[in-house]
Write a protein that holds these residues in place. Sequence first.
Motif, PDB file in Angstrom:
ATOM      1  N   ARG A 116     -28.220  29.455  -0.049  1.00 24.59           N
ATOM      2  CA  ARG A 116     -29.028  29.177   1.143  1.00 24.59           C
ATOM      3  C   ARG A 116     -28.336  29.672   2.410  1.00 24.59           C
ATOM      4  O   ARG A 116     -28.999  30.142   3.339  1.00 24.59           O
ATOM      5  CB  ARG A 116     -29.346  27.686   1.228  1.00 24.59           C
ATOM      6  N   SER A 161     -36.261  35.758   1.584  1.00 19.65           N
ATOM      7  CA  SER A 161     -37.124  34.789   0.890  1.00 19.65           C
ATOM      8  C   SER A 161     -38.116  35.581   0.052  1.00 19.65           C
ATOM      9  O   SER A 161     -38.232  36.805   0.186  1.00 19.65           O
ATOM     10  CB  SER A 161     -37.861  33.881   1.884  1.00 19.65           C
ATOM     11  N   ASP A 217     -38.507  29.030  -5.090  1.00 20.89           N
ATOM     12  CA  ASP A 217     -37.943  27.754  -4.650  1.00 20.89           C
ATOM     13  C   ASP A 217     -36.544  27.972  -4.069  1.00 20.89           C
ATOM     14  O   ASP A 217     -35.633  28.401  -4.775  1.00 20.89           O
ATOM     15  CB  ASP A 217     -37.891  26.781  -5.835  1.00 20.89           C
ATOM     16  N   SER A 253     -34.630  25.585  -2.907  1.00 20.57           N
ATOM     17  CA  SER A 253     -33.896  24.320  -2.894  1.00 20.57           C
ATOM     18  C   SER A 253     -33.253  23.992  -4.242  1.00 20.57           C
ATOM     19  O   SER A 253     -32.920  22.844  -4.508  1.00 20.57           O
ATOM     20  CB  SER A 253     -34.832  23.178  -2.489  1.00 20.57           C
ATOM     21  N   GLN A 254     -33.079  25.001  -5.083  1.00 23.63           N
ATOM     22  CA  GLN A 254     -32.528  24.771  -6.413  1.00 23.63           C
ATOM     23  C   GLN A 254     -31.020  24.501  -6.365  1.00 23.63           C
ATOM     24  O   GLN A 254     -30.335  24.786  -5.378  1.00 23.63           O
ATOM     25  CB  GLN A 254     -32.793  25.980  -7.306  1.00 23.63           C
ATOM     26  N   TYR A 312     -28.422  29.468  -8.519  1.00 23.52           N
ATOM     27  CA  TYR A 312     -29.201  30.705  -8.607  1.00 23.52           C
ATOM     28  C   TYR A 312     -28.412  31.733  -9.414  1.00 23.52           C
ATOM     29  O   TYR A 312     -27.179  31.720  -9.423  1.00 23.52           O
ATOM     30  CB  TYR A 312     -29.495  31.234  -7.205  1.00 23.52           C
ATOM     31  N   GLN A 326     -38.886  23.480 -13.747  1.00 25.60           N
ATOM     32  CA  GLN A 326     -38.658  23.759 -12.323  1.00 25.60           C
ATOM     33  C   GLN A 326     -38.089  25.153 -12.073  1.00 25.60           C
ATOM     34  O   GLN A 326     -38.010  25.602 -10.922  1.00 25.60           O
ATOM     35  CB  GLN A 326     -37.698  22.720 -11.748  1.00 25.60           C
ATOM     36  N   THR A 360     -37.595  28.910 -11.350  1.00 23.79           N
ATOM     37  CA  THR A 360     -38.396  29.942 -10.702  1.00 23.79           C
ATOM     38  C   THR A 360     -37.636  31.264 -10.743  1.00 23.79           C
ATOM     39  O   THR A 360     -36.423  31.289 -10.977  1.00 23.79           O
ATOM     40  CB  THR A 360     -38.709  29.577  -9.241  1.00 23.79           C
TER      41      THR A 360
END
Length: 475
Positions: free
Chosen positions: A264, A273, A278, A280-281, A284, A314, A316
Amino acid sequence: MSEIEKTLPPEFLDAFAAIVGEANMRQGERILELDPGEDRHNLGASVVVSPATTAEVAAVVALCARQGVAIVTHGGRTGLVGGGISSPGQVVVSTRRLNHVERLDADERVAVVEAGCSLQSLQEAALTHHLEPGIDLAARGTATIGGMISTNAGGIMAFRNGVMRHRVLGLEAVLPDGSVYSDLTRVVKNAAGYDLKHLLIGAEGTLGIVTRAALKLEPLPDTHAVALFGFPTVAAALAAISRALAADTGRLRAAEAMWGSYFRYSAGHFGWSAPGFDMSQAIYLIVSLGGSDTEALQGELAAVLDDIQAEFPQTTAVLAGSVVQEQAIWRLREELGVVYRDYPDSPSFDVSVPLSELDSYVERITEGLAGIETGLAPFVFGHLADGNLHIMLNRSAEAVTGPMLAAVEAVLYRNIRTLGGSFSAEHGVGSKRIHALYDTADPVKLRLMQSIKQMLDPAGIMNPGKVVDFSRLSS
């Protein structure tokens, strides 16, 4: 009288000039014209010499050995642990003129290169034969083969092809007395006695100067595909790696992880982006597959997503559809300058942890660092498939000194050996991590290292103050 004249007599400097040529020896202000690289203390030596042949390196080393003058070898000066720092009265031997790919045989899949050849130069030479060195790292344009051998470099493909130790078939090196060890074997199978090259690989120039090496090459895939995944847990990320390793189409080439806070931070800096992705994982992962058909590889990455979502809904992902999109994704992982912008010279660490211990390790150090100072937190990223984590702090170097730095290292290195890991995965020991080596290593290993150092370099002239604590040799 200048500092140079105080520390190295004129006749000694004249002897250097006779070996390498006046134009290939720098003193005084001419040294300051050079780029010091990753450590501003790299160029503290009284003289920098640049030999062009192994014979010239041997003559330089023999001269220094006779006079008891210390030598520090420099390649691309990309080291991060103070392995190339030098002081007045010492001599820097630069391999910049030993920069040739001497032989590249496509049938053998072997290259013989000089130590000062950059990784990128070897990659470009191998590319013409549809081959690659089987190792890659972000500093490819500057890092030299000799330096990578001396630090046993790792990089993003170590999980598949091993680290530098596994790429070297044979090597040539100048030993501390000026003699030349030459074993440029170009075959994998070699059971002819002790494999002494492994003493020099990872020794960081403390046992000799690598001058040439024979390296294994690997077939280069025709094409590749890249995707960025976001996972709710580390377990999900590891499951994706296992699935990608078992892919029906393509071979896994990279699995580069970024824990949420680092991702982030980097994405915010670059304004990155993607629709429906998502942000907020917990973790990554950049996954790259290589093969012969781009569309098929992209289909395989989509299949990996489907399979992992079945267990971890969840999850992505975003699939790179162009070179520009690939570069934008890779920039999130490789452009570490975004951290240094806000936290100048942020202390960084390089550990390896068995995959089964990764999640608990990151949880433990996050909690432990917060206990040292309110708000102190790690940026964690690395080569997830082999358990290599890079850790940076959200503090500048000035804010983490003395007792605080010791407390940080105590958190990061606690029980690292009993976990089956290492305090240094790929950056080496240098001068900055000697204490960590002596705090964490097996005592018998330390005694053997000290014995080898004393046997090969009894005067301690090769890269003093690095890796082995020479003052402890008699203890």
